[in-house]
Scaffold this active site. Structure first.
Site, PDB file in Angstrom:
ATOM      1  N   HIS A  55      -4.699 -21.484  12.017  1.00  0.00           N
ATOM      2  CA  HIS A  55      -5.699 -21.728  11.799  1.00  0.00           C
ATOM      3  C   HIS A  55      -6.393 -20.499  11.611  1.00  0.00           C
ATOM      4  O   HIS A  55      -7.023 -20.701  10.177  1.00  0.00           O
ATOM      5  CB  HIS A  55      -6.794 -22.285  12.778  1.00  0.00           C
ATOM      6  CG  HIS A  55      -7.994 -22.182  12.275  1.00  0.00           C
ATOM      7  ND1 HIS A  55      -8.058 -23.561  12.144  1.00  0.00           N
ATOM      8  CD2 HIS A  55      -8.457 -21.185  12.795  1.00  0.00           C
ATOM      9  CE1 HIS A  55      -9.464 -23.238  11.488  1.00  0.00           C
ATOM     10  NE2 HIS A  55     -10.213 -22.146  12.514  1.00  0.00           N
ATOM     11  N   ASP A 104       0.789  -0.959   0.457  1.00  0.00           N
ATOM     12  CA  ASP A 104       0.015  -0.019   0.266  1.00  0.00           C
ATOM     13  C   ASP A 104       1.330   1.298  -0.082  1.00  0.00           C
ATOM     14  O   ASP A 104       2.205   1.319   0.241  1.00  0.00           O
ATOM     15  CB  ASP A 104      -1.077  -0.088   1.123  1.00  0.00           C
ATOM     16  CG  ASP A 104      -0.110   0.343   2.578  1.00  0.00           C
ATOM     17  OD1 ASP A 104       0.325  -0.337   2.737  1.00  0.00           O
ATOM     18  OD2 ASP A 104      -1.013  -0.427   3.750  1.00  0.00           O
ATOM     19  N   SER A 105       0.604   2.238  -0.706  1.00  0.00           N
ATOM     20  CA  SER A 105       0.814   3.283  -0.014  1.00  0.00           C
ATOM     21  C   SER A 105       1.414   4.643   0.954  1.00  0.00           C
ATOM     22  O   SER A 105       2.766   5.439   0.452  1.00  0.00           O
ATOM     23  CB  SER A 105       0.399   4.395  -1.159  1.00  0.00           C
ATOM     24  OG  SER A 105      -0.952   4.583  -0.284  1.00  0.00           O
ATOM     25  N   CYS A 114      -6.078 -27.524   8.226  1.00  0.00           N
ATOM     26  CA  CYS A 114      -4.528 -27.574   8.845  1.00  0.00           C
ATOM     27  C   CYS A 114      -3.859 -27.940   9.738  1.00  0.00           C
ATOM     28  O   CYS A 114      -4.550 -28.659  10.623  1.00  0.00           O
ATOM     29  CB  CYS A 114      -5.083 -25.440   9.502  1.00  0.00           C
ATOM     30  SG  CYS A 114      -5.215 -25.424  10.814  1.00  0.00           S
ATOM     31  N   GLN A 173     -12.019   6.730  -4.329  1.00  0.00           N
ATOM     32  CA  GLN A 173     -12.386   7.328  -2.767  1.00  0.00           C
ATOM     33  C   GLN A 173     -13.369   8.165  -2.788  1.00  0.00           C
ATOM     34  O   GLN A 173     -14.477   7.215  -4.160  1.00  0.00           O
ATOM     35  CB  GLN A 173     -11.478   8.490  -2.660  1.00  0.00           C
ATOM     36  CG  GLN A 173      -9.631   8.009  -1.955  1.00  0.00           C
ATOM     37  CD  GLN A 173     -10.433   7.262  -0.411  1.00  0.00           C
ATOM     38  OE1 GLN A 173     -11.241   6.878   0.299  1.00  0.00           O
ATOM     39  NE2 GLN A 173      -8.997   6.296  -0.198  1.00  0.00           N
ATOM     40  N   CYS A 217      -5.420 -28.023  13.048  1.00  0.00           N
ATOM     41  CA  CYS A 217      -6.916 -28.571  13.703  1.00  0.00           C
ATOM     42  C   CYS A 217      -6.697 -30.032  13.883  1.00  0.00           C
ATOM     43  O   CYS A 217      -6.450 -30.765  14.009  1.00  0.00           O
ATOM     44  CB  CYS A 217      -7.390 -28.548  12.395  1.00  0.00           C
ATOM     45  SG  CYS A 217      -8.450 -26.724  12.649  1.00  0.00           S
ATOM     46  N   ASP A 243      -7.386  -7.888   1.341  1.00  0.00           N
ATOM     47  CA  ASP A 243      -6.464  -7.751   2.504  1.00  0.00           C
ATOM     48  C   ASP A 243      -7.466  -7.227   4.133  1.00  0.00           C
ATOM     49  O   ASP A 243      -8.696  -6.364   4.010  1.00  0.00           O
ATOM     50  CB  ASP A 243      -5.420  -7.270   2.427  1.00  0.00           C
ATOM     51  CG  ASP A 243      -5.272  -5.661   2.324  1.00  0.00           C
ATOM     52  OD1 ASP A 243      -5.251  -5.279   3.976  1.00  0.00           O
ATOM     53  OD2 ASP A 243      -6.121  -4.511   2.142  1.00  0.00           O
ATOM     54  N   CYS A 284     -12.028 -28.990   9.209  1.00  0.00           N
ATOM     55  CA  CYS A 284     -10.385 -28.184   8.435  1.00  0.00           C
ATOM     56  C   CYS A 284      -9.470 -28.900   8.337  1.00  0.00           C
ATOM     57  O   CYS A 284      -9.557 -29.051   9.798  1.00  0.00           O
ATOM     58  CB  CYS A 284     -10.024 -26.637   9.538  1.00  0.00           C
ATOM     59  SG  CYS A 284      -8.876 -25.587   8.975  1.00  0.00           S
TER      60      CYS A 284
END
Length: 370
Positions: free
Chosen positions: A336, A92-93, A307, A190, A310, A267, A305
Site C-alpha cells: 500500500h 548510489d555511490s 492497490c 553538496q 485496499c 527516493d 486506493c
C-alpha cells in the site's frame, strides 16, 4: 534517441513532466524510486513492484559491495539478472552510508577508509573504486562518490568538503568517460546549509559533463523549513536540460514540493520503513494501523486506493496482522505505501500536463501540512 536523453514534455511553473531514456527503458518523470538496499525492496518481490507501476528502483553500492560482493554479482550477469528485475536501476555511490558510519571511517583526498558494520573488516573507497563497483553491478544510473556533510558543520569545513566532492566527481567522470558505455553517471551537489556554497558546488559540477545532477546532504537532521529553503534555492540552479534528483527525500508532501521546485527524481526508505512500523500513507493523511480504534473497522485502508491491499483487506485485518507480528503485515502494508507514493508522482505528472499542478500541490498540503 540516445541513452541518457532527457526530454521535458510539459512544464507548469518550475514543475516538469519528462522522460529519461536508459538502457532498460524509459523513465517518466517526476518519478519515485523504491529503495532496494541489498538487491531487494523489503517485503515485496519484483513482480509486486511491476504490478504497482514502479519504473525504476534504487540499489545500494555500499551494502552490495560488502554482501554478497559486486564481483560475485558481476559473474551472474549484473544486478538486473541477479534480482530478476528488467527495468532501470539507480545505484548510489555509498557516500551516504559511509557518512552515517562516521565513527568507523576516515576521510582523505584519496578516498574514505571505513570498517564494515557487518564484521569490522577494513575497506577503502576511492572515486574510481565506487565507479568500478557500480559498473560491476551494471546499474543504469551510477552516482559519483561524495561526502554528505553532517548537519551543523561549519562554513570552513563545508567549503573544503564540497571542493573535495567536486574533485572526486571529476575523478568519477574520468573513470567512466561520457559515452563509455550504456550506464549513466550523475553528479551530486553538496554545500550543506550555506546558500553560497550550494551555488558554488553546482557551478563547479556544471563544468563536468554529467548525464544528470542530484542534490545531496538534505534530510540529515535539519528542520523542514531549512530543508525547503535550500531546496527551493538550489534546484533551479541545476542544469535545466538534465534530469534532477533529490536524494533521500522524503514524505509525500516533500516530494510534491520538490516537484514544485523543479526536481524530477526522488527516493526514500520512508514508505517501506514506515510500513513495517504500522504507519500508512493515505489520501486522508497518515494512519497508524496499531491504534485500537481500527480493531473492528471493516472499511478498506484507503477507500480511494486500488492497490491489492485496499481492494481485499479491512483495517481490522491489517491491525490484527500487525498486532500478531505476522510477516504478511509487512507485505500488505508495504504494497500500500509504495502504491500511494507512486500514485502521488503519477498524479503530479498528470497535473503538470493539465496545467493544474498548483491546485494539486494545494490539495496535498491540505492533507499533509499539519
Amino acid at each position: 534517441m540516445n541513452i541518457g536523453t532527457f526530454t521535458i514534455q510539459h512544464t507548469d511553473g518550475a514543475a516538469r513532466a519528462g522522460e529519461l531514456l536508459t538502457a532498460h527503458g524509459v523513465i517518466p518523470t517526476p518519478i519515485f524510486m523504491p529503495v532496494g538496499t541489498q538487491g531487494s525492496v523489503k517485503a515485496v518481490c519484483p513482480q509486486d513492484l511491476k504490478d504497482l507501476g514502479a519504473r525504476i528502483i534504487l540499489g545500494n553500492t555500499y551494502h552490495l559491495y560488502l554482501r554478497p560482493g559486486d564481483e560475485m554479482i558481476a559473474r551472474r550477469g549484473g544486478l538486473h539478472r541477479f534480482m530478476h528485475w528488467d527495468r532501470p536501476i539507480l545505484t548510489d555511490s555509498g557516500g551516504f552510508q559511509v557518512f552515517s558510519l562516521s565513527a568507523l571511517r576516515k576521510l582523505s583526498e584519496d578516498g574514505v577508509a571505513f570498517s564494515s558494520h557487518i564484521d569490522g573488516s577494513k575497506h577503502f573507497f576511492t572515486p574510481e573504486k565506487a565507479i568500478s563497483i557500480q559498473r560491476n553491478l551494471g546499474s543504469d544510473i551510477m552516482m559519483v562518490l561524495d561526502e554528505c556533510v553532517p548537519y551543523g558543520a561549519d562554513y570552513q569545513y563545508t567549503r573544503k568538503s564540497l571542493e573535495r566532492t567536486t574533485r572526486w566527481a571529476a575523478r568519477c567522470r574520468a573513470a567512466y568517460p561520457q559515452g563509455g558505455g550504456e550506464q549513466l553517471l550523475f553528479g551530486i551537489g553538496q554545500g550543506g546549509f550555506f546558500k553560497d556554497l550550494r551555488e558554488e558546488s553546482i557551478r563547479q559540477l556544471r563544468d563536468i559533463p554529467f548525464d544528470g545532477y542530484a542534490l545531496g546532504g538534505l534530510s540529515v537532521g535539519e528542520s523542514k523549513a531549512e530543508m525547503m529553503d535550500i531546496l527551493y534555492h538550489s534546484a533551479p540552479l541545476l542544469p535545466v536540460e538534465k534530469a534532477r534528483y533529490l536524494m533521500g527525500v522524503g514524505t509525500p508532501l516533500d516530494i510534491v514540493r520538490g516537484i514544485d521546485a523543479g526536481i524530477d527524481m526522488f527516493d526514500c526508505v520512508l514508505p517501506t520503513r514506515n510500513a513495517r512500523n504500522g504507519t500508512l500513507f493515505t489520501s486522508e493523511g497518515k494512519l497508524n494501523i496499531k491504534r485500537a480504534e481500527f480493531a473492528e473497522d471493516d472499511s478498506p485502508l484507503d477507500p480511494q486506493c486500488s492497490c491489492y491491499t485496499c481492494r481485499n483487506f479491512s483495517r481490522a485485518y491489517l491491525r490484527h496482522l500487525y498486532q500478531a507480528r505476522e510477516i504478511l503485515s509487512y507485505r500488505l502494508n508495504t504494497i500500500h505505501n509504495l502504491s500511494y507514493f507512486l500514485s502521488v508522482v503519477t498524479a503530479a505528472r498528470q497535473a503538470i500536463q493539465d496545467g493544474a499542478f498548483q491546485s494539486f500541490k494545494s490539495q496535498m498540503e491540505s492533507i499533509y501540512d499539519t
